[in-house]
Every structure is written in structure tokens, then in C-alpha cells.
Design a protein around this motif. Structure first.
Motif, PDB file in Angstrom:
ATOM      1  N   MET A   1       5.990  56.934  45.562  1.00 54.11           N
ATOM      2  CA  MET A   1       5.666  56.916  44.159  1.00 54.11           C
ATOM      3  C   MET A   1       4.295  56.275  43.923  1.00 54.11           C
ATOM      4  O   MET A   1       3.554  56.724  43.070  1.00 54.11           O
ATOM      5  N   LYS A   2       4.006  55.234  44.710  1.00 54.20           N
ATOM      6  CA  LYS A   2       2.729  54.550  44.547  1.00 54.20           C
ATOM      7  C   LYS A   2       1.571  55.486  44.847  1.00 54.20           C
ATOM      8  O   LYS A   2       0.578  55.510  44.105  1.00 54.20           O
ATOM      9  N   GLN A   3       1.690  56.295  45.894  1.00 54.62           N
ATOM     10  CA  GLN A   3       0.616  57.216  46.252  1.00 54.62           C
ATOM     11  C   GLN A   3       0.410  58.281  45.184  1.00 54.62           C
ATOM     12  O   GLN A   3      -0.725  58.646  44.880  1.00 54.62           O
ATOM     13  N   LEU A   4       1.497  58.764  44.597  1.00 56.82           N
ATOM     14  CA  LEU A   4       1.391  59.754  43.527  1.00 56.82           C
ATOM     15  C   LEU A   4       0.658  59.172  42.322  1.00 56.82           C
ATOM     16  O   LEU A   4      -0.225  59.818  41.740  1.00 56.82           O
ATOM     17  N   LEU A   5       1.001  57.948  41.955  1.00 59.13           N
ATOM     18  CA  LEU A   5       0.332  57.300  40.830  1.00 59.13           C
ATOM     19  C   LEU A   5      -1.146  57.074  41.119  1.00 59.13           C
ATOM     20  O   LEU A   5      -1.993  57.223  40.230  1.00 59.13           O
ATOM     21  N   GLU A   6      -1.462  56.717  42.356  1.00 54.81           N
ATOM     22  CA  GLU A   6      -2.864  56.520  42.725  1.00 54.81           C
ATOM     23  C   GLU A   6      -3.641  57.826  42.668  1.00 54.81           C
ATOM     24  O   GLU A   6      -4.782  57.864  42.199  1.00 54.81           O
ATOM     25  N   VAL A   7      -3.039  58.912  43.136  1.00 59.48           N
ATOM     26  CA  VAL A   7      -3.712  60.216  43.096  1.00 59.48           C
ATOM     27  C   VAL A   7      -3.929  60.654  41.653  1.00 59.48           C
ATOM     28  O   VAL A   7      -5.010  61.114  41.282  1.00 59.48           O
ATOM     29  N   LEU A   8      -2.898  60.519  40.825  1.00 57.78           N
ATOM     30  CA  LEU A   8      -3.035  60.885  39.415  1.00 57.78           C
ATOM     31  C   LEU A   8      -4.070  60.008  38.710  1.00 57.78           C
ATOM     32  O   LEU A   8      -4.842  60.494  37.875  1.00 57.78           O
ATOM     33  N   GLY A   9      -4.104  58.725  39.033  1.00 60.33           N
ATOM     34  CA  GLY A   9      -5.107  57.831  38.468  1.00 60.33           C
ATOM     35  C   GLY A   9      -6.508  58.217  38.885  1.00 60.33           C
ATOM     36  O   GLY A   9      -7.435  58.227  38.068  1.00 60.33           O
ATOM     37  N   PHE A  10      -6.660  58.565  40.149  1.00 56.77           N
ATOM     38  CA  PHE A  10      -7.969  58.987  40.643  1.00 56.77           C
ATOM     39  C   PHE A  10      -8.432  60.259  39.931  1.00 56.77           C
ATOM     40  O   PHE A  10      -9.585  60.356  39.501  1.00 56.77           O
ATOM     41  N   LEU A  11      -7.530  61.237  39.792  1.00 56.74           N
ATOM     42  CA  LEU A  11      -7.889  62.480  39.113  1.00 56.74           C
ATOM     43  C   LEU A  11      -8.248  62.232  37.651  1.00 56.74           C
ATOM     44  O   LEU A  11      -9.192  62.837  37.127  1.00 56.74           O
ATOM     45  N   ALA A  12      -7.516  61.352  36.990  1.00 57.08           N
ATOM     46  CA  ALA A  12      -7.818  61.045  35.593  1.00 57.08           C
ATOM     47  C   ALA A  12      -9.184  60.378  35.464  1.00 57.08           C
ATOM     48  O   ALA A  12      -9.962  60.718  34.560  1.00 57.08           O
ATOM     49  N   VAL A  13      -9.488  59.457  36.356  1.00 59.49           N
ATOM     50  CA  VAL A  13     -10.795  58.787  36.305  1.00 59.49           C
ATOM     51  C   VAL A  13     -11.916  59.784  36.585  1.00 59.49           C
ATOM     52  O   VAL A  13     -12.931  59.800  35.878  1.00 59.49           O
ATOM     53  N   VAL A  14     -11.741  60.633  37.577  1.00 57.91           N
ATOM     54  CA  VAL A  14     -12.770  61.629  37.907  1.00 57.91           C
ATOM     55  C   VAL A  14     -12.993  62.572  36.727  1.00 57.91           C
ATOM     56  O   VAL A  14     -14.140  62.872  36.365  1.00 57.91           O
ATOM     57  N   GLN A  15     -11.923  63.036  36.094  1.00 58.69           N
ATOM     58  CA  GLN A  15     -12.069  63.945  34.966  1.00 58.69           C
ATOM     59  C   GLN A  15     -12.668  63.234  33.755  1.00 58.69           C
ATOM     60  O   GLN A  15     -13.430  63.839  32.989  1.00 58.69           O
ATOM     61  N   GLY A  16     -12.364  61.972  33.568  1.00 57.76           N
ATOM     62  CA  GLY A  16     -12.968  61.211  32.481  1.00 57.76           C
ATOM     63  C   GLY A  16     -14.460  61.036  32.677  1.00 57.76           C
ATOM     64  O   GLY A  16     -15.258  61.225  31.746  1.00 57.76           O
ATOM     65  N   VAL A  17     -14.853  60.701  33.887  1.00 57.38           N
ATOM     66  CA  VAL A  17     -16.284  60.573  34.196  1.00 57.38           C
ATOM     67  C   VAL A  17     -16.969  61.924  34.067  1.00 57.38           C
ATOM     68  O   VAL A  17     -18.073  62.022  33.515  1.00 57.38           O
ATOM     69  N   ALA A  18     -16.328  62.978  34.551  1.00 60.48           N
ATOM     70  CA  ALA A  18     -16.907  64.321  34.453  1.00 60.48           C
ATOM     71  C   ALA A  18     -17.102  64.724  32.991  1.00 60.48           C
ATOM     72  O   ALA A  18     -18.115  65.326  32.640  1.00 60.48           O
ATOM     73  N   GLY A  19     -16.149  64.394  32.146  1.00 64.67           N
ATOM     74  CA  GLY A  19     -16.284  64.713  30.729  1.00 64.67           C
ATOM     75  C   GLY A  19     -17.436  63.970  30.077  1.00 64.67           C
ATOM     76  O   GLY A  19     -18.181  64.537  29.272  1.00 64.67           O
ATOM     77  N   LEU A  20     -17.603  62.698  30.429  1.00 63.82           N
ATOM     78  CA  LEU A  20     -18.722  61.931  29.870  1.00 63.82           C
ATOM     79  C   LEU A  20     -20.057  62.429  30.393  1.00 63.82           C
ATOM     80  O   LEU A  20     -21.021  62.549  29.629  1.00 63.82           O
TER      81      LEU A  20
END
Length: 68
Positions: A1-20
């Protein structure tokens, strides 16, 4: 579960930076630019993704401390 949350967090951060980056430059990539619901609110959507990513990392860290 921890790895899934880390992957989802990483994707969210990358997409947030990409949007900015897309909003303040000529690049046109990222999921925020593709969502029609966010037209005119891309910066807020990107910031929300960054906050979500940080929150997911925090939850993943607390999951690791609980089980270990």
C-alpha cells in the motif's frame, strides 16, 4: 500500500508541476491542460495536484511507520 501511495503521490506532483510549467511557458503537456472542466482554472488545478501529491507522500510515510 505504501508503494502505491508513493507512486500516486509522485504522479500527482509531476502533473502539478507540468500544469504550472505549461501555464507559464509555451509547453502544452500535462493532464490539467486536457480537462475541460478546469478551463481558466489550470493554475488552481495544478496547485491542488501538488498539494494532493504532498499529502499522499505524508500518508505513505505514516503507513510505513505504523507497520514497521
Amino acid at each position: 500500500m505504501k508503494q502505491l501511495l508513493e507512486v500516486l503521490g509522485f504522479l500527482a506532483v509531476v502533473q502539478g508541476v507540468a500544469g504550472l510549467v505549461s501555464e507559464f511557458s509555451d509547453w502544452n503537456w500535462g493532464v490539467v491542460q486536457r480537462i475541460g472542466l478546469l478551463d481558466g482554472y489550470e493554475v488552481y488545478g495544478s496547485i491542488a495536484l501538488l498539494v494532493l501529491g504532498v499529502a499522499l507522500f505524508a500518508v505513505a510515510e505514516s503507513q510505513g511507520q505504523r507497520s514497521g
